[in-house]
Design an enzyme around this catalytic site. Structure first.
Site, PDB file in Angstrom:
ATOM      1  CG  ASP A  11      -1.726   1.241   1.395  1.00 14.48           C
ATOM      2  OD1 ASP A  11      -2.371   1.636   0.401  1.00 14.48           O
ATOM      3  OD2 ASP A  11      -1.752   1.850   2.477  1.00 14.48           O
ATOM      4  CB  SER A  12       0.136   4.790  -0.574  1.00 14.02           C
ATOM      5  OG  SER A  12      -1.000   4.815   0.264  1.00 14.02           O
ATOM      6  CB  CYS A  74      -3.018   0.870  -2.398  1.00 18.40           C
ATOM      7  SG  CYS A  74      -3.073   2.619  -2.786  1.00 18.40           S
ATOM      8  CD  GLU A 155      -2.179   8.406   6.423  1.00 20.56           C
ATOM      9  OE1 GLU A 155      -1.453   9.400   6.291  1.00 20.56           O
ATOM     10  OE2 GLU A 155      -2.399   7.590   5.509  1.00 20.56           O
ATOM     11  CB  CYS A 187      -9.942   4.808   0.201  1.00 25.34           C
ATOM     12  SG  CYS A 187      -8.422   5.343   1.010  1.00 25.34           S
ATOM     13  CG  HIS A 189      -6.537   5.439   4.781  1.00 26.47           C
ATOM     14  ND1 HIS A 189      -5.774   5.015   3.730  1.00 26.47           N
ATOM     15  CD2 HIS A 189      -5.705   6.153   5.587  1.00 26.47           C
ATOM     16  CE1 HIS A 189      -4.537   5.455   3.888  1.00 26.47           C
ATOM     17  NE2 HIS A 189      -4.470   6.145   5.002  1.00 26.47           N
TER      18      HIS A 189
HETATM   19  N1  DGL Z   1      -4.571   3.554   0.608  1.00 23.53           N
HETATM   20  C1  DGL Z   1      -4.883   4.434  -0.486  1.00 23.53           C
HETATM   21  C2  DGL Z   1      -6.054   3.862  -1.305  1.00 23.53           C
HETATM   22  O1  DGL Z   1      -6.598   2.809  -0.992  1.00 23.53           O
HETATM   23  C3  DGL Z   1      -5.258   5.822  -0.043  1.00 23.53           C
HETATM   24  C4  DGL Z   1      -4.169   6.618   0.576  1.00 23.53           C
HETATM   25  C5  DGL Z   1      -3.299   7.358  -0.395  1.00 23.53           C
HETATM   26  O2  DGL Z   1      -3.766   8.319  -1.053  1.00 23.53           O
HETATM   27  O3  DGL Z   1      -2.145   7.007  -0.486  1.00 23.53           O
HETATM   28  O4  DGL Z   1      -6.410   4.473  -2.292  1.00 23.53           O
END
Ligand code: DGL
Length: 268
Positions: A11-12, A74, A155, A187, A189
């Site tokens: 993931d990012s 992600c 976050e 997403c 998150h």
């Molecule tokens: N985890 C990323 C997603 O699922 C979102 C966070 C980011 O922008 O890096 O899109």
């Protein structure tokens, strides 16, 4: 393929830990290597080219560790880099993303319905969910809204409080999402604000927790290809490309338990 080879998840940053946690709950025997590209987050505001370059770097790390599956946990990277990563990895590992399992879920349960999607700008502007649901030919109407404030808000620890409530309300109130029967949390998150979103809709809209759908799809893939690990898991690594104490502290909210992050710089 060696069944005890790890599942690589990336993931990012640390948002993908919601997916990693769903995977460890459903597949407790699997060895896991997680990579959070904290040096380059957020991906949601980056160009597709940048996300592709980061994703390939991360895949090299996961391939070195002989992962049997690489799961792109992600949505932004799944939207921007899945096809490229799949081509790059070839037969060395199975590559999965977090979008296709959700589209399959819609195929099975939401024909002829109007569905909402919230996610980063990258995910929503890529139109990938719409392209894939249109291909199903199931008369699914998709209404998408970019909600870029939500990931940084979560976050920073703003969820289940009045600040997150007013931001969530503002977004969900948007006319774009009028008339939806289910909402995709597009997403990684967002599982953390699922309860608040459900409270907003008061049970009138199903809120789809994609981490569980993705974990189930991984399970199905491993089971149908005789790739489930029958031995006990012995390996759990959580790498990040930039380490800070605040990431370490936040892991608990995303993974549900304290884990130890290991610093793994990407560019050296
Ligand atoms: N985890 C990323 C997603 O699922 C979102 C966070 C980011 O922008 O890096 O899109």
């Amino acid at each position: 393929m060696n069944t005890s080879a790890p599942i690589g998840i990336f993931d990012s940053g640390i948002g993908g830990l919601t997916v990693a946690h769903a995977v460890t709950r459903l597949l407790p025997n699997e060895n896991i290597i997680y990579f959070g590209d904290t040096a380059h987050l957020p991906y949601g505001d980056k160009s597709a080219a940048a996300i592709q370059a980061y994703s390939i770097k991360i895949c090299n790390v996961l391939l070195q560790q002989k992962c049997k599956v690489i799961l792109i946990a992600c949505n932004s990277a799944s939207a921007a880099a899945y096809e490229l990563v799949r081509e790059y990895v070839g037969s060395k590992a199975k590559v999965m993303n977090v979008i296709d399992p959700v589209v399959q879920f819609l195929d099975q349960h939401y024909a002829h319905k109007t569905i909402g999607l919230i996610g980063t700008k990258q995910t929503v502007n890529s139109n990938i969910y719409r392209k894939k649901t249109d291909l199903l030919g199931k008369d699914i109407t998709l209404k998408s809204l970019a909600t870029p404030l939500l990931a940084p808000m979560i976050e920073e620890g703003f969820f289940n409080n009045t600040i997150s409530e007013s931001i969530i309300t503002e977004y969900l109130h948007n006319a774009t999402l009028e008339g939806i029967e289910a909402l995709i949390l597009g997403c990684t998150h967002y599982p953390l604000i699922k309860k608040q979103i459900e409270a907003y809709y008061k049970g009138n809209v199903s809120v789809l927790d994609t981490s569980e759908i993705v974990a189930k799809s991984l399970y199905d893939y491993l089971a149908s290809n005789q790739l489930l690990n029958s031995l006990q898991a012995y390996l759990r690594h959580f790498y990040v490309s930039d380490y800070t104490q605040s990431f370490e502290t936040s892991t608990k909210i995303f993974f549900g338990e304290q884990i130890r992050l290991e610093h793994y710089p990407l560019w050296e």
